[in-house]
Design an enzyme around this catalytic site. Structure first.
Site, PDB file in Angstrom:
ATOM      1  CE  LYS A 191      -2.918   0.740   3.443  1.00  9.20           C
ATOM      2  NZ  LYS A 191      -4.170   0.635   4.226  1.00  9.20           N
ATOM      3  CD  GLU A 197       9.509  -7.046   5.706  1.00 10.15           C
ATOM      4  OE1 GLU A 197       9.325  -7.404   6.871  1.00 10.15           O
ATOM      5  OE2 GLU A 197       9.027  -5.997   5.207  1.00 10.15           O
ATOM      6  N   GLY A 244      -4.516  -4.043   5.404  1.00  8.13           N
ATOM      7  CA  GLY A 244      -3.853  -5.119   4.676  1.00  8.13           C
ATOM      8  C   GLY A 244      -4.488  -6.475   4.856  1.00  8.13           C
ATOM      9  NE  ARG A 245      -5.954  -6.866  11.123  1.00 11.38           N
ATOM     10  CZ  ARG A 245      -5.415  -5.680  11.342  1.00 11.38           C
ATOM     11  NH1 ARG A 245      -4.354  -5.285  10.653  1.00 11.38           N
ATOM     12  NH2 ARG A 245      -5.927  -4.858  12.232  1.00 11.38           N
ATOM     13  CD  GLU A 330      -1.403  -7.324  11.438  1.00 12.32           C
ATOM     14  OE1 GLU A 330      -0.241  -7.780  11.449  1.00 12.32           O
ATOM     15  OE2 GLU A 330      -1.962  -6.899  10.411  1.00 12.32           O
ATOM     16  CG  HIS A 362      -1.382 -39.436  13.073  1.00  8.71           C
ATOM     17  ND1 HIS A 362      -1.386 -40.731  13.552  1.00  8.71           N
ATOM     18  CD2 HIS A 362      -2.427 -39.353  12.203  1.00  8.71           C
ATOM     19  CE1 HIS A 362      -2.373 -41.408  12.977  1.00  8.71           C
ATOM     20  NE2 HIS A 362      -3.018 -40.590  12.159  1.00  8.71           N
ATOM     21  CE  LYS A 471       6.597  -4.117   9.121  1.00  5.59           C
ATOM     22  NZ  LYS A 471       5.595  -3.528   8.202  1.00  5.59           N
TER      23      LYS A 471
END
Length: 506
Positions: A191, A197, A244-245, A330, A362, A471
Site C-alpha cells: 500500500k 521486505e 492489509g489483512r 493482528e 498424529h 520493524k
C-alpha cells in the site's frame, strides 16, 4: 454497558457451566443439535458442542444487544471512521458489496468496481501475451490472503502463481531458475510502496527480469511505484480505507484474477457479499457471525480459555489457520480501548493456531484430548469433494466428526492413561463444496466475527501499531549487522551481533 458490567453478568453463567460435563448438557437438551446450528448460503455451522445452554445463550444475546454490537457493525458497513487511531473507515466490505446506500460505502464500492474491471482487463491481456506465471511479492495481508485462496482454488488455473514474502534468499534461489522471465509477470503489492521486505525482493526480481516479462503494482503510492520502474498503466490502486489483512478482495488479489479468471474471482466476491448481506440484516439469534463471535467471547472471557485451534479437514484449506492467525491476532491483539482512554478490563485475543486433518491428529491432538489445558476447536469440512475417491472422502469426514464427538464426550476408563475427560468444546463448519463462493463466505464470516468481538471489547480491530516496533528496531540494528564496528546500545543484541559476525566471517 461497561466491560466490567458484562463480565459480571457472564460470571454466574460460567460458574454454573464450567464444571458441567458436555455430555450432560447434550443429554439434557436433545433439541440443541438443531437449535444451535445455522445455515448461511453454502455454509452450515453447528455450535451444539460448545459449553453453552439456552440460559447462557440468552445472556450472551442480551449482552450483545446492550453493547450494540450489530449497530456498531452497521457503522462499519456504512463507512464511519471505526479505525479510531488513524481516523479512517474500514470499508473492505465495499470491495464486494453494495451495502450502505447514501453513505461513504457507496462511493467506495463504485471505485472498487472500476478497479476490478481494470484488473480483469489487465489479467486477460497478460494471458493473451503468453504469460504463464505470476510472481506475487508482498508480505502479511499482501501475501496470506491470495496465498490461501490460490492454494484452495488453484487446481483449475490458467496461470501459475508463486509467492515471495520473506527476504530469505533461499526462496529466490529455489524459485527463479524454474521461471522464464519472458513468460513471468511480477506483482508488487504494498500500500505504501515502502515495505522493506517487498522492495528488497522486488529489486532482485526486477534485475532478473531484465526488461522482459511484465511488472505490475498494487499500491496507494503511485509516484513511488513509477520511480521503481512500474509503468503507470500497470499500477492498480489501493486505498487507506482498506487494511492489509482485509485487502484480499481488492487489487491485492490481482494474481488471483490472473490465475483463476475474472469470473471465478467475481464468485469469490459474491460469496463474501452474500455473508455481508446476511450479517447486515439477520436478527441476532439467526446471525451466523454474531453467534460465532459470542462463542469466542464466551470461551475467552467466561471460561478463560487462552487458545483456539482451527482444524480444516481438507488439504486445500491447509493455509486457513495461517490466514486466520493474522486476521484474528493482528486485529484483536490489543490491550487499550479504541479511544486510547484506558486499558481493556478483560482478556482479549486468544492464541490461534492449528493444522489440517488428519495429519494433525498424529501430532498435537494428544494434547487436545488429554492435555491439562482445554483448547476450543473449530473444525472445517467440505461435504462434496472435487475428486472421485469416495471411500477416502468418507474416511476424512468420519475423522472430522469423530474428533469433535470424542473431544466432547470423552471416555471413562479404569486405566488413568486411557481416561479422556471430554467436555472439550468445538464448533463444526461444513462447506457444501469448496468453491469461490463458499470460500468467500467463510473468510467474510471470520472478518465479521472479528469485528463483533472487537466491538464487545471496545478495541480497534483495524490498526496494528504493534507490528511497527520490531520493524523500527530492525532499522536501528541494520548498520551493526552490516558492520561489526557499529555501536549497539542493547547489550544482548550487541553480543548476538558479534557472534553473528564471528561465524559469518568463518
Amino acid at each position: 454497558m461497561q466491560t466490567q458490567d458484562w463480565l459480571n453478568t457472564l460470571a454466574p453463567e460460567a460458574a454454573r457451566l464450567i464444571d458441567t460435563p458436555l455430555p450432560r448438557l447434550l443429554a439434557a437438551d436433545p433439541e440443541r443439535a438443531q437449535r444451535d446450528a445455522l445455515r448461511c448460503g453454502p455454509l452450515f455451522a453447528s455450535f451444539a458442542r460448545q459449553r453453552l445452554d439456552g440460559a447462557a445463550w440468552d445472556t450472551l444475546f442480551r449482552l450483545a444487544g446492550a453493547r450494540g454490537l450489530l449497530g456498531q457493525l452497521r457503522r462499519q458497513l456504512d463507512g464511519e471512521p471505526v479505525n479510531t487511531s488513524e481516523s479512517r473507515p474500514a470499508l473492505h466490505t465495499a470491495l464486494r458489496s453494495a451495502l450502505g446506500k447514501g453513505t461513504n460505502a457507496e462511493a467506495a464500492h463504485a471505485e472498487a468496481r472500476k478497479t476490478l474491471g481494470r484488473s480483469i482487463a489487465m489479467a486477460d491481456a497478460l494471458a493473451g501475451q503468453g504469460i504463464t506465471d505470476i510472481l506475487n511479492i508482498g508480505i502479511g495481508g499482501s501475501d496470506l490472503g491470495p496465498r490461501l485462496v490460490y492454494d484452495a482454488l488453484g487446481a483449475q488455473r490458467r496461470m501459475n502463481v508463486h509467492f515471495l514474502s520473506s527476504p530469505d534468499g533461499h526462496t529466490l534461489q529455489d524459485l527463479l531458475p524454474r521461471l522464464d522471465p519472458a513468460r513471468t509477470a511480477v506483482l508488487l503489492v504494498s500500500k505504501s510502496f515502502g515495505t522493506e521486505e517487498t522492495l528488497l525482493n522486488g529489486e532482485v526480481v526486477r534485475e532478473w527480469l531484465g526488461g522482459r516479462g511484465s511488472l505490475v503494482a498494487a499500491t496507494a503510492n503511485v509516484d513511488k511505484a513509477r520511480a521503481f520502474g512500474v509503468d503507470a498503466d500497470n499500477i492498480l490502486p489501493l486505498w487507506d480505507w482498506v487494511g492489509g489483512r482485509y485487502s484480499l478482495w481488492s487489487a491485492v488479489g490481482f494474481a488471483l484474477v490472473a490465475a483463476l479468471g475474472g469470473d471465478r474471482f467475481a464468485e469469490l466476491l459474491a460469496g463474501a457479499a452474500e455473508m455481508d448481506a446476511h450479517v447486515a440484516s439477520a436478527a441476532e439469534r439467526d446471525n451466523l457471525a454474531l453467534r460465532h463471535a459470542l462463542v469466542a467471547i464466551w470461551n475467552r472471557n467466561a471460561l478463560g480459555y487462552a487458545s483456539q485451534a482451527v482444524l480444516p479437514y481438507d488439504q486445500r484449506l491447509r493455509l486457513l489457520p495461517n490466514y486466520l492467525q493474522q486476521l484474528v491476532m493482528e486485529s484483536l491483539g490489543k490491550s487499550v480501548l479504541a479511544d486510547g482512554s484506558a486499558s481493556v478490563a478483560c482478556s482479549t485475543v486468544p492464541v490461534l493456531w492449528g493444522g489440517s486433518g488428519t495429519d494433525c491428529q498424529h501430532s498435537f491432538f494428544q494434547a487436545l484430548h488429554q492435555g491439562t489445558d482445554t483448547v476450543p476447536a473449530e473444525f472445517v469440512g467440505v461435504a462434496r469433494p472435487d475428486h472421485g475417491y469416495e471411500a477416502m472422502h468418507r474416511m476424512l469426514m468420519a475423522n472430522l466428526l469423530a474428533q469433535s464427538e470424542a473431544l466432547a464426550n470423552g471416555v471413562d476408563h479404569v486405566d488413568p492413561h486411557r481416561q479422556y475427560r471430554g467436555s472439550r468444546p468445538s464448533t463444526v463448519i461444513l462447506l457444501d463444496a469448496l468453491t469461490p463462493r463458499s470460500l468467500g463466505a467463510l473468510i467474510a464470516l471470520h472478518e465479521h466475527s472479528v469485528f463483533l468481538q472487537s466491538a464487545m471489547w471496545g478495541i480497534n480491530a483495524f490498526d496494528q501499531w504493534g507490528v511497527e516496533l520490531g520493524k523500527q528496531t530492525a532499522r536501528t540494528l541494520a548498520p551493526a549487522v552490516a558492520n561489526p564496528e557499529a555501536r549497539v546500545s542493547d547489550p544482548v543484541s550487541a553480543a548476538l551481533i558479534q557472534e553473528f559476525h564471528r561465524v559469518a566471517r568463518g
